[in-house]
Design an enzyme around this catalytic site. Structure first.
Site, PDB file in Angstrom:
ATOM      1  N   HIS A  67       0.865  -1.266   0.022  1.00  0.00           N
ATOM      2  CA  HIS A  67       0.045   0.178  -0.043  1.00  0.00           C
ATOM      3  C   HIS A  67       0.939   1.387   0.041  1.00  0.00           C
ATOM      4  CE1 HIS A  67      -3.537  -2.523   1.904  1.00  0.00           C
ATOM      5  NE2 HIS A  67      -3.178  -3.081   0.647  1.00  0.00           N
ATOM      6  N   HIS A 223      -9.279  -1.862  -5.196  1.00  0.00           N
ATOM      7  CA  HIS A 223      -8.205  -2.093  -4.414  1.00  0.00           C
ATOM      8  C   HIS A 223      -7.027  -3.185  -4.995  1.00  0.00           C
ATOM      9  CE1 HIS A 223      -6.002  -2.443  -0.700  1.00  0.00           C
ATOM     10  NE2 HIS A 223      -5.859  -3.544  -0.973  1.00  0.00           N
ATOM     11  N   ASP A 227      -3.245  -2.896  -5.006  1.00  0.00           N
ATOM     12  CA  ASP A 227      -2.117  -3.380  -4.587  1.00  0.00           C
ATOM     13  C   ASP A 227      -1.081  -3.846  -5.911  1.00  0.00           C
ATOM     14  OD1 ASP A 227      -2.905  -4.223  -2.104  1.00  0.00           O
ATOM     15  OD2 ASP A 227      -3.946  -5.969  -2.862  1.00  0.00           O
ATOM     16  N   HIS A 250      -0.507 -11.233  -5.222  1.00  0.00           N
ATOM     17  CA  HIS A 250       0.675 -10.739  -4.976  1.00  0.00           C
ATOM     18  C   HIS A 250       1.626 -11.639  -5.332  1.00  0.00           C
ATOM     19  CE1 HIS A 250      -0.657  -7.659  -2.428  1.00  0.00           C
ATOM     20  NE2 HIS A 250      -1.217  -8.063  -1.888  1.00  0.00           N
TER      21      HIS A 250
HETATM   22 ZN   LIG Z   1      -4.074  -4.488  -0.489  1.00  0.00          ZN
END
Ligand SMILES: [Zn+2]
Length: 291
Positions: A67, A223, A227, A250
């Protein structure tokens, strides 16, 4: 400029400070609780990646970096030092807006050296089951993300944004992280989300949301864009390219980063944004003083 909070996964209390850094430094995390040990925000230092992106260097961990790194890219900051006194970044309200505010309060300074971009020259696509991530040549930095959750508030959502004209601050930074209530116990048993609450994450129940209202109807996919931008910051340079992701996470974001860096034929370094402008854009640093 300083702020305090808790880590989303560790629940550990942490103070954070943003300081200026010379041109060419990139973003550097500094553990003030460990004699100022520094961990650069670059792909080589990526460690565990599952529900968050963590960096590690010589055993020193910096957790949940995405973030704050997203906020640096979104505000156009190339160089800064992020001091923290624990192993995980604070989650704050679950979005990047508090980090953006902190950076703006610290001030933004134009540096003399031109900014170096990583310009994508040819496509690179990664697939893993039904997950997909790719990058394509483009004169600007744009992102398109698709998610698909079986939930009445989500379903299939796609969000596309060009980051070149201030869209990040309006369209992406305020989007908060989210989680499913039915997964919370299992995640806590794995040592995750110990700092999570309805103050710092959107909590989805089987048919709704524990803590309305949403900031955007499609806040969830926004969001994911936030990310992704944070994970791509681990390239160490601003990108000129179009990034497309479908149900990635991720692990795939950071896999794209390391694959790109290894494949020198897929990109080139340039100081010119679009080939038309003559003056190369400057690098920017966080300025450290209250503005
Ligand atoms: Zn996040």
């Amino acid at each position: 400029m300083e702020c305090a909070g808790v880590g989303l996964h560790s629940g550990a209390p942490v103070h954070l400070r943003i300081l200026p850094a010379p041109a060419g430094s990139g973003i550097i995390f500094r553990r003030v609780d460990l004699d100022g040990f520094e961990v650069e925000a670059i792909s080589r230092n990526v460690a565990r990646v599952s529900y968050a992106t963590s960096l590690m260097k010589r055993g020193v961990l910096i957790s949940t970096t995405e973030h704050v790194l997203s906020a640096f890219t979104g505000t156009g900051i190339d160089n800064a030092i992020v001091e923290l006194d624990n192993l995980e970044l604070p989650i704050l309200d679950g979005s990047a807006t508090p980090f953006v505010d902190l950076i703006r309060k610290a001030g933004i300074r134009k540096q003399r050296r031109p900014r170096t971009y990583l310009r994508i020259r040819r496509e690179l696509e990664l697939r893993e089951g039904d997950k997909f991530i790719a990058v394509y040549p483009s004169d600007t930095y744009s992102v398109s993300y698709t998610i698909n959750f079986r939930h009445p508030l989500i379903g299939k959502e796609t969000f596309s944004v060009d980051l070149s004209d201030g869209n990040y601050l309006r369209e992406i930074a305020p989007a908060r992280t989210f989680g499913f209530l039915h997964q919370a116990d299992a995640m806590r048993q794995q040592g995750l989300i110990r700092g999570a609450s309805t103050e710092n994450a959107l909590v989805l129940t089987p048919d709704g949301l524990m803590n309305p209202p949403l900031r955007y109807r499609d806040e969830f996919v926004r969001h994911k864009v936030l990310d992704l931008i944070g994970d791509l910051a681990l390239l160490g340079k601003q990108i000129l390219g179009n990034v497309v992701a479908d149900r990635a996470g991720h692990a795939m974001h950071t896999a794209l980063v390391s694959r790109l860096l290894r494949d020198r034929s897929a990109w080139e370094e340039t100081t010119v944004e679009d080939g038309v402008r003559r003056d190369a854009p400057a690098a920017y640093a966080a300025a450290g003083q209250a503005g």
